[in-house]
Design a protein around this motif. Sequence first.
Motif, short mmCIF file in Angstrom:
data_model
loop_
_atom_site.label_atom_id
_atom_site.label_comp_id
_atom_site.label_asym_id
_atom_site.label_seq_id
_atom_site.Cartn_x
_atom_site.Cartn_y
_atom_site.Cartn_z
N TYR A 230 0.83 -1.56 0.35
CA TYR A 230 0.00 -0.01 0.43
C TYR A 230 0.81 0.64 -0.07
N LYS A 231 0.30 2.22 -0.87
CA LYS A 231 0.96 3.70 -0.57
C LYS A 231 0.13 4.94 -0.25
N PRO A 232 0.99 6.00 0.57
CA PRO A 232 0.45 6.90 1.22
C PRO A 232 -0.53 7.36 0.86
N GLU A 233 -1.11 7.29 -0.37
CA GLU A 233 -2.06 8.12 -0.90
C GLU A 233 -2.96 6.81 -1.12
N ASP A 234 -3.07 5.40 -0.53
CA ASP A 234 -4.33 4.78 -0.26
C ASP A 234 -4.97 5.08 0.52
N PHE A 235 -3.98 6.30 1.29
CA PHE A 235 -4.78 6.42 2.81
C PHE A 235 -4.96 7.49 3.45
N SER A 236 -5.99 8.31 4.19
CA SER A 236 -6.33 9.57 4.26
C SER A 236 -5.89 9.86 5.72
N ALA A 237 -4.43 10.12 5.87
CA ALA A 237 -4.27 10.68 7.38
C ALA A 237 -4.49 11.40 8.48
N ILE A 238 -5.15 11.91 9.05
CA ILE A 238 -4.93 12.77 9.23
C ILE A 238 -4.51 13.68 10.68
N SER A 239 -3.58 14.14 11.02
CA SER A 239 -2.61 15.08 12.19
C SER A 239 -3.46 15.42 13.11
N LEU A 240 -3.23 15.14 14.58
CA LEU A 240 -3.53 16.06 15.31
C LEU A 240 -3.06 16.79 16.06
N GLN A 241 -1.60 16.60 15.55
CA GLN A 241 -0.83 17.07 15.71
C GLN A 241 -0.70 18.92 15.25
N ASP A 242 -0.76 18.86 13.46
CA ASP A 242 -1.47 19.25 12.99
C ASP A 242 -3.04 20.01 12.62
N ALA A 243 -3.73 19.24 13.75
CA ALA A 243 -4.59 20.06 13.99
C ALA A 243 -4.82 20.74 15.15
N GLY A 244 -3.98 21.29 15.78
CA GLY A 244 -3.81 22.05 16.45
C GLY A 244 -4.11 21.29 17.94
N TYR A 245 -3.44 19.96 18.59
CA TYR A 245 -4.40 19.28 19.44
C TYR A 245 -2.94 18.57 19.75
N THR A 246 -1.66 19.03 20.25
CA THR A 246 -0.78 18.70 20.89
C THR A 246 -0.91 18.17 21.82
N SER A 247 -0.71 16.82 22.12
CA SER A 247 -0.18 15.99 23.41
C SER A 247 1.02 15.46 23.76
N LEU A 248 1.69 16.15 24.42
CA LEU A 248 2.89 15.63 24.99
C LEU A 248 3.32 14.06 25.59
N GLU A 249 4.16 13.21 24.94
CA GLU A 249 4.23 11.77 25.16
C GLU A 249 5.04 11.43 25.93
N ASP A 250 6.76 11.13 25.31
CA ASP A 250 7.35 9.93 26.37
C ASP A 250 8.77 11.03 27.30
N GLY A 251 8.05 11.24 28.04
CA GLY A 251 8.60 12.00 28.99
C GLY A 251 9.34 11.06 29.71
N ILE A 252 10.68 11.69 30.82
CA ILE A 252 10.72 10.40 32.08
C ILE A 252 10.97 11.74 33.33
N TYR A 253 10.13 10.79 34.00
CA TYR A 253 9.43 11.02 35.09
C TYR A 253 10.46 10.60 36.54
N ALA A 254 10.57 10.97 37.95
CA ALA A 254 11.18 11.16 38.68
C ALA A 254 10.35 10.99 40.01
N ARG A 255 10.24 10.33 41.76
CA ARG A 255 9.29 10.81 41.97
C ARG A 255 10.25 11.71 42.92
N GLY A 256 9.35 13.16 43.57
CA GLY A 256 9.76 14.48 44.34
C GLY A 256 10.15 14.09 45.51
N ASP A 257 9.88 13.02 46.19
CA ASP A 257 10.47 12.82 47.17
C ASP A 257 12.18 12.14 47.46
N TRP A 258 12.05 11.69 46.24
CA TRP A 258 13.43 10.64 45.90
C TRP A 258 14.17 11.61 45.62
N LEU A 259 13.68 13.00 45.00
CA LEU A 259 14.99 13.99 44.10
C LEU A 259 15.07 14.97 44.86
#
Length: 389
Positions: A230-259
Amino acid sequence: MFRSLRRLPRPRVNRRAVGAVVVAATLSLSACGMSEDTTASGSGAEDTTSCQTRTPVRLVLQWVAQSQFAGYYAAKEKGYYDAECLDVTIQEGGVNIVPQQVLSAGNAEFAVSHVTKTMATREQGADLVNIGQVFQRGAYLQVAWADSGIKQLADLKGKKVGSWGFGNELVLFAAMKGAGVDPAKDVTVVQQPFDMSLLLKREVDAAQAKIYNEYAQLLETVNPETGALYKPEDFSAISLQDAGYTSLEDGIYARGDWLAEDANKDVAVKFLKATYKGWGFCRDDLAGCVEIVLNNGSALGQGHQTWMLNEVNKLVWPSPDGVGTVDQKAWDQTIKIAIDAKVLKADPGEGAFRRDLTEKADQELKAEGFDITGEGYKPETVELTAGGK
């Protein structure tokens, strides 16, 4: 992304990651004798450090070994963690392993997770803090067939819409509401497995995907009518990022009490510094980084992992304010989406993330000649293969 692949039989055994949550290790402050590392881009790496002891720390991922987490594997394989006098154990995620829960229980020092999911756990009482936002951009797509007439979010009204759930529907639903489509009334939401089978069988009109993973699965599938992929033109891909709905994904977390302990803050800076260097290696040596991922037991093939890393690099680089720095505007929008979706009751407040540890790590890297912004980064062109082999 969270649970983005089916758990497939794995051709390799990952001897470096642990398969279950391990008992908490006692942290000891490292005494290191550092010799100068002249690697500028993070693509060289040999451990030139002599450490009397190494501080053991554990990192828990969101899913199994794949290029989504390439920077962490690269930091370990290239000796960047060793160079910071850290002994890092990488634990894979899975169906029954929720990173933020593992972290809050004290069974890891660091976790990779999405902002929304982690802040929901924080709101329940866990003192979890974002210390490094690796992914600067979002990757959610809603994909339909090109002949479906679905070109924008408003076109989903009256359609069968696939979603993984488990919190992954939040951005989609917020974007739909913004386009005048009520997810509760205007569409039929179908529980989607972690693949694109429902769309390929036309059992849904649109399916959820990440640009670095499920979208590639479509393009790795043979079109039975043509015998070609299949090729990209076989599909319609709607980017939520381009639609203005950025939601931050992979980040690094630690515990506040540990820090709260100064020694642990030092450990966190070292961990971030080595990790960002790992992502720099993956930016500068795509093929070499993919090889590291494959050697750590990836269930999918070289073609798929190469596409994934190329797309993931676009989420990380460029990082205009320095790799790992939280963008306030993107954070605020992410929190707003979560509150509007009633996943969060209120803004978690200033203590939910901190920039100082990443800033220190980036300052040290910059002083060593490492490119912390990737301003000149250019993605490669990746040709997909059948089945991602």
